[in-house]
Design a protein around this motif. Structure first.
Motif, PDB file in Angstrom:
ATOM      1  N   VAL A 131       0.852  -1.184   0.000  1.00 54.60           N
ATOM      2  CA  VAL A 131       0.000   0.000   0.000  1.00 54.60           C
ATOM      3  C   VAL A 131       0.895   1.243   0.000  1.00 54.60           C
ATOM      4  CG1 VAL A 131      -1.801   1.282   1.214  1.00 54.60           C
ATOM      5  CG2 VAL A 131      -1.806  -1.232   1.257  1.00 54.60           C
ATOM      6  N   VAL A 132       0.641   2.154  -0.943  1.00 59.64           N
ATOM      7  CA  VAL A 132       1.410   3.389  -1.040  1.00 59.64           C
ATOM      8  C   VAL A 132       0.478   4.562  -0.756  1.00 59.64           C
ATOM      9  CG1 VAL A 132       2.951   4.777  -2.464  1.00 59.64           C
ATOM     10  CG2 VAL A 132       2.863   2.286  -2.797  1.00 59.64           C
ATOM     11  N   ILE A 133       0.900   5.442   0.147  1.00 62.36           N
ATOM     12  CA  ILE A 133       0.095   6.605   0.527  1.00 62.36           C
ATOM     13  C   ILE A 133       0.818   7.855   0.041  1.00 62.36           C
ATOM     14  CG2 ILE A 133      -1.035   7.834   2.413  1.00 62.36           C
ATOM     15  CD1 ILE A 133      -0.816   5.310   4.099  1.00 62.36           C
ATOM     16  N   GLN A 134       0.109   8.671  -0.734  1.00 57.80           N
ATOM     17  CA  GLN A 134       0.692   9.893  -1.288  1.00 57.80           C
ATOM     18  C   GLN A 134       0.280  11.096  -0.430  1.00 57.80           C
ATOM     19  OE1 GLN A 134      -0.993  11.809  -4.841  1.00 57.80           O
ATOM     20  NE2 GLN A 134       0.976  11.427  -5.852  1.00 57.80           N
ATOM     21  N   PHE A 135       1.265  11.964  -0.104  1.00 53.99           N
ATOM     22  CA  PHE A 135       1.055  13.112   0.765  1.00 53.99           C
ATOM     23  C   PHE A 135       1.360  14.416   0.037  1.00 53.99           C
ATOM     24  CE2 PHE A 135       1.751   9.640   3.636  1.00 53.99           C
ATOM     25  CZ  PHE A 135       0.970   9.922   4.752  1.00 53.99           C
ATOM     26  N   ALA A 136       0.694  15.476   0.460  1.00 50.59           N
ATOM     27  CA  ALA A 136       1.040  16.813  -0.022  1.00 50.59           C
ATOM     28  C   ALA A 136       2.430  17.169   0.491  1.00 50.59           C
ATOM     29  CB  ALA A 136       0.014  17.826   0.464  1.00 50.59           C
ATOM     30  N   ARG A 137       3.162  17.944  -0.291  1.00 49.10           N
ATOM     31  CA  ARG A 137       4.508  18.364   0.103  1.00 49.10           C
ATOM     32  C   ARG A 137       4.434  19.168   1.404  1.00 49.10           C
ATOM     33  NH1 ARG A 137       9.436  20.356  -2.100  1.00 49.10           N
ATOM     34  NH2 ARG A 137      10.828  20.298  -0.298  1.00 49.10           N
ATOM     35  N   GLY A 138       5.325  18.890   2.298  1.00 49.38           N
ATOM     36  CA  GLY A 138       5.379  19.610   3.566  1.00 49.38           C
ATOM     37  C   GLY A 138       4.604  18.951   4.689  1.00 49.38           C
ATOM     38  N   SER A 139       4.076  17.745   4.458  1.00 43.14           N
ATOM     39  CA  SER A 139       3.380  17.038   5.531  1.00 43.14           C
ATOM     40  C   SER A 139       4.336  16.767   6.683  1.00 43.14           C
ATOM     41  CB  SER A 139       2.805  15.715   5.010  1.00 43.14           C
ATOM     42  OG  SER A 139       1.887  15.933   3.969  1.00 43.14           O
ATOM     43  N   THR A 140       3.865  16.925   7.897  1.00 43.97           N
ATOM     44  CA  THR A 140       4.735  16.713   9.050  1.00 43.97           C
ATOM     45  C   THR A 140       5.012  15.229   9.254  1.00 43.97           C
ATOM     46  OG1 THR A 140       2.895  16.551  10.612  1.00 43.97           O
ATOM     47  CG2 THR A 140       3.756  18.761  10.162  1.00 43.97           C
ATOM     48  N   ARG A 141       6.122  14.972   9.891  1.00 49.80           N
ATOM     49  CA  ARG A 141       6.505  13.587  10.159  1.00 49.80           C
ATOM     50  C   ARG A 141       5.434  12.864  10.972  1.00 49.80           C
ATOM     51  NH1 ARG A 141      11.542  11.002  10.328  1.00 49.80           N
ATOM     52  NH2 ARG A 141      11.724   9.285  11.829  1.00 49.80           N
ATOM     53  N   THR A 142       4.851  13.557  11.952  1.00 49.18           N
ATOM     54  CA  THR A 142       3.830  12.911  12.793  1.00 49.18           C
ATOM     55  C   THR A 142       2.582  12.573  11.983  1.00 49.18           C
ATOM     56  OG1 THR A 142       3.059  15.101  13.473  1.00 49.18           O
ATOM     57  CG2 THR A 142       4.620  13.968  14.927  1.00 49.18           C
ATOM     58  N   GLU A 143       2.204  13.453  11.031  1.00 46.78           N
ATOM     59  CA  GLU A 143       1.035  13.166  10.210  1.00 46.78           C
ATOM     60  C   GLU A 143       1.297  11.976   9.289  1.00 46.78           C
ATOM     61  OE1 GLU A 143      -2.291  15.570  10.031  1.00 46.78           O
ATOM     62  OE2 GLU A 143      -1.412  14.620  11.800  1.00 46.78           O
ATOM     63  N   VAL A 144       2.505  11.914   8.754  1.00 48.30           N
ATOM     64  CA  VAL A 144       2.853  10.795   7.883  1.00 48.30           C
ATOM     65  C   VAL A 144       2.723   9.478   8.640  1.00 48.30           C
ATOM     66  CG1 VAL A 144       4.755   9.683   6.634  1.00 48.30           C
ATOM     67  CG2 VAL A 144       4.310  12.133   6.323  1.00 48.30           C
ATOM     68  N   TRP A 145       3.287   9.433   9.833  1.00 43.64           N
ATOM     69  CA  TRP A 145       3.261   8.176  10.580  1.00 43.64           C
ATOM     70  C   TRP A 145       1.869   7.870  11.127  1.00 43.64           C
ATOM     71  CZ3 TRP A 145       6.368   4.249  10.319  1.00 43.64           C
ATOM     72  CH2 TRP A 145       7.646   4.459   9.795  1.00 43.64           C
ATOM     73  N   ARG A 146       1.102   8.888  11.441  1.00 44.55           N
ATOM     74  CA  ARG A 146      -0.265   8.628  11.888  1.00 44.55           C
ATOM     75  C   ARG A 146      -1.089   7.996  10.763  1.00 44.55           C
ATOM     76  NH1 ARG A 146      -5.077  11.516  13.298  1.00 44.55           N
ATOM     77  NH2 ARG A 146      -4.411  13.440  12.274  1.00 44.55           N
ATOM     78  N   ALA A 147      -0.832   8.440   9.539  1.00 40.54           N
ATOM     79  CA  ALA A 147      -1.524   7.851   8.394  1.00 40.54           C
ATOM     80  C   ALA A 147      -1.062   6.416   8.142  1.00 40.54           C
ATOM     81  CB  ALA A 147      -1.306   8.705   7.155  1.00 40.54           C
ATOM     82  N   LEU A 148       0.242   6.165   8.252  1.00 40.75           N
ATOM     83  CA  LEU A 148       0.742   4.808   8.057  1.00 40.75           C
ATOM     84  C   LEU A 148       0.135   3.854   9.076  1.00 40.75           C
ATOM     85  CD1 LEU A 148       4.508   5.585   7.310  1.00 40.75           C
ATOM     86  CD2 LEU A 148       2.845   4.608   5.699  1.00 40.75           C
TER      87      LEU A 148
END
Length: 540
Positions: free
Chosen positions: A365-382
């Motif tokens: 599963v690959v999740i695409q993020f807007a540029r500048g997403s915070t590290r915490t938001e990235v990991w919360r989504a994962l």
């Protein structure tokens, strides 16, 4: 059909007419062997390099069996999800609106209405009739994986069961191998949280057989609910009504109190034994390997009913991509996206991609993020994605918006240069195995990788867009082979690029590269280490 307006939704035959009108139905009038030819023929559109957009449904009107049998019931396959467009027609919405349609239907189900004279019971066969030429052997059930499967298999099923405690019905898609004219070997996965398996356990504790109705050829909104993972307290037929925008017509089964879709093509009723099991399989499974013979459920058939002019529906499963994977992908991806964006409030998530070819959606599963997403938001989504559905997420990868998540070359590119595995990867152990071939393991793990940019990077090393576009005009003027641009096909900035460097590049492209040489000559230094960044000469 002529009562389509009265119903408010398409039955399967209305759906086939809509596919035909859209140029998405191939009619095969030539004689076809359901046991050795039908499934391999349709398989070629998934394994023959044909783009998804060019796949179609296949309607076979002259079906026979390897034993010389001839059937008066046509067979259709690919009609539910040969491609995304076919699925969208079944949903009654545009492809891009599938996710919103599902979200609205789940939030706003429409209760079904009981119908007194159901078309699915035009013809009814019970008791001794099932052993006298009107049983399962009268149905043109294909062999899905000739050379490996042990029997013809029901695949495009909507299996209706009811919780004996709550009374709520469930729809599930379970495979059924023919054993006798009145007996089916049924596979319900005990490790995937399937509703039918949960109901069976409750019946078993009571010492009672479980009533079941295997519905073949449902109206598409009902058929699409079977493979989805909806909460157990939701009656999927109500969700199907929400998809159609009209109440589904239902009718009481002939030999149980189950309520079945009144407009189905075929309904096979029976009882699942609470105590006895018999070998079932081998059968080619959607994880891409043969599910070897194992002890599974026994369904004793009590009745078969059908329309007078019924069409038998089958699906192509096994190695993905397949109809089985498309039917999940086009619904799963928007459901996961909605979960992350709306339920968890992670608005920087832009897209979910579940890798389909060979891996069958659930593993990568690959999740695409807007540029500048915070590290915490990235990991919360994962973490949120891997916990949304238990069997999904062996490899979870986060990428930026400039990375096409469906292009694994681009994903590996991001993993190679934007992820530091010492800091940007986590292995979460003790995860369920999910759907896959048996290997002897009892549990699995998830590898999560944050492959998003953590800081500005230098531009992508390709000519700027305007130069590539200019060169394409020349390419086409020269009559060279047709181009199919692959992302990235031009350079672009990722934050680490100065106005001065941009001016230098423009001078070079204009032929004034000597001016750049004069500039660098003026900046000569001594006592500096080669490869030192010109912006940090003191660290050389």
């Amino acid at each position: 059909m002529n009562d389509r307006k009265l119903r408010g939704y398409n039955d399967m035959q209305d759906h086939l007419a809509a596919l035909d009108a859209a140029g998405l139905l191939t009619k095969v009038e030539a004689s076809i062997d359901k046991d050795t030819e039908l499934s391999p023929l349709v398989r070629w559109q998934f394994r023959g390099g044909i783009p998804e957009s060019e796949r179609k449904a296949f309607l076979f009107t002259n079906v026979n069996g390897a034993g010389g049998e001839r059937f008066d019931i046509p067979v259709v396959t690919g009609a539910l999800a040969g491609n995304s467009k076919i699925y969208a027609i079944g949903m009654g919405v545009a492809v891009e609106d599938i996710g919103n349609c599902w979200a609205n239907a789940i939030a706003n189900p429409i209760d079904p209405v009981e119908f007194a004279c159901p078309p699915c019971q035009d013809l009814i066969f019970e008791g001794v009739e099932l052993r006298s030429g009107h049983g399962l052997d009268a149905l043109p059930v294909p062999i899905s994986t000739p050379g490996y499967d042990s029997a013809p298999y029901l695949t495009a099923t909507a299996c209706v069961t009811r919780d004996p405690e709550s009374g709520i019905q469930n729809l599930g898609t379970y495979r059924g191998g023919l054993k006798a004219p009145d007996r089916i070997g049924l596979k319900m996965f005990m490790n995937l949280g399937q509703g039918g398996a949960s109901h069976w356990q409750k019946y078993r504790s009571r010492g009672e057989p479980m009533p079941i109705a295997i519905v073949v050829g449902c109206p598409p909104p009902i058929a699409y609910c079977g493979p989805q993972k909806l909460p157990e307290n939701i009656d999927e037929i109500g969700v199907a009504g929400g998809i159609a925008g009209a109440p589904m017509r239902i009718a009481k089964a002939r030999t149980s109190d189950l309520m079945v879709p009144a407009d189905a093509e075929i309904v096979i009723e029976g009882l699942v034994d609470p105590n006895n099991f018999e070998p079932e399989g081998p059968f080619g499974e959607s994880h891409g390997y043969i599910n070897l013979e194992e002890f599974n459920f026994i369904m004793q058939v009590t009745a078969i009913s059908r329309k007078k002019n019924a069409v038998f529906t089958s699906i192509i499963s096994q190695v993905t991509p397949s109809e089985s994977s498309v039917i999940k992908r086009v619904a799963y991806e928007p459901l996961f996206l909605s979960h992350l964006r709306e339920h968890l409030g992670i608005k920087t998530v832009q897209r979910i991609y579940m890798h389909e070819p060979l891996t069958n959606l659930r593993k990568v599963v690959v999740i695409q993020f807007a540029r500048g997403s915070t590290r915490t938001e990235v990991w919360r989504a994962l973490y949120g994605a891997m916990s949304f559905q238990e069997p999904v997420g062996k490899y979870m990868i986060a990428v930026d918006e400039d990375i096409d998540p469906s292009n694994l070359d681009a994903v590996f590119w991001a993993m190679s240069y934007r992820a530091n595995l010492a800091e940007d990867a986590e292995i979460l152990r003790h995860r369920p195995l999910g759907h896959g071939p048996k290997t002897g393991a009892t549990e699995d793990a998830t590898l999560a990788i944050d492959a998003t940019l953590k800081a500005d990077m230098a531009p992508v090393a390709l000519p700027k867009r305007e130069y590539m576009e200019q060169a394409r005009v020349i390419w086409e003027r020269l009559g060279l082979p047709a181009l199919k641009p692959e992302v990235p096909w031009h350079g672009y900035e990722l934050g680490d690029w100065s106005v001065e460097w941009d001016q230098m590049a423009k001078r070079a492209a204009a032929g004034d590269w000597i001016a750049n040489g004069e500039r660098s000559n003026q900046q000569r230094r001594i006592n500096i280490t080669p490869n030192t960044d010109v912006r940090k000469p003191d660290k050389g």
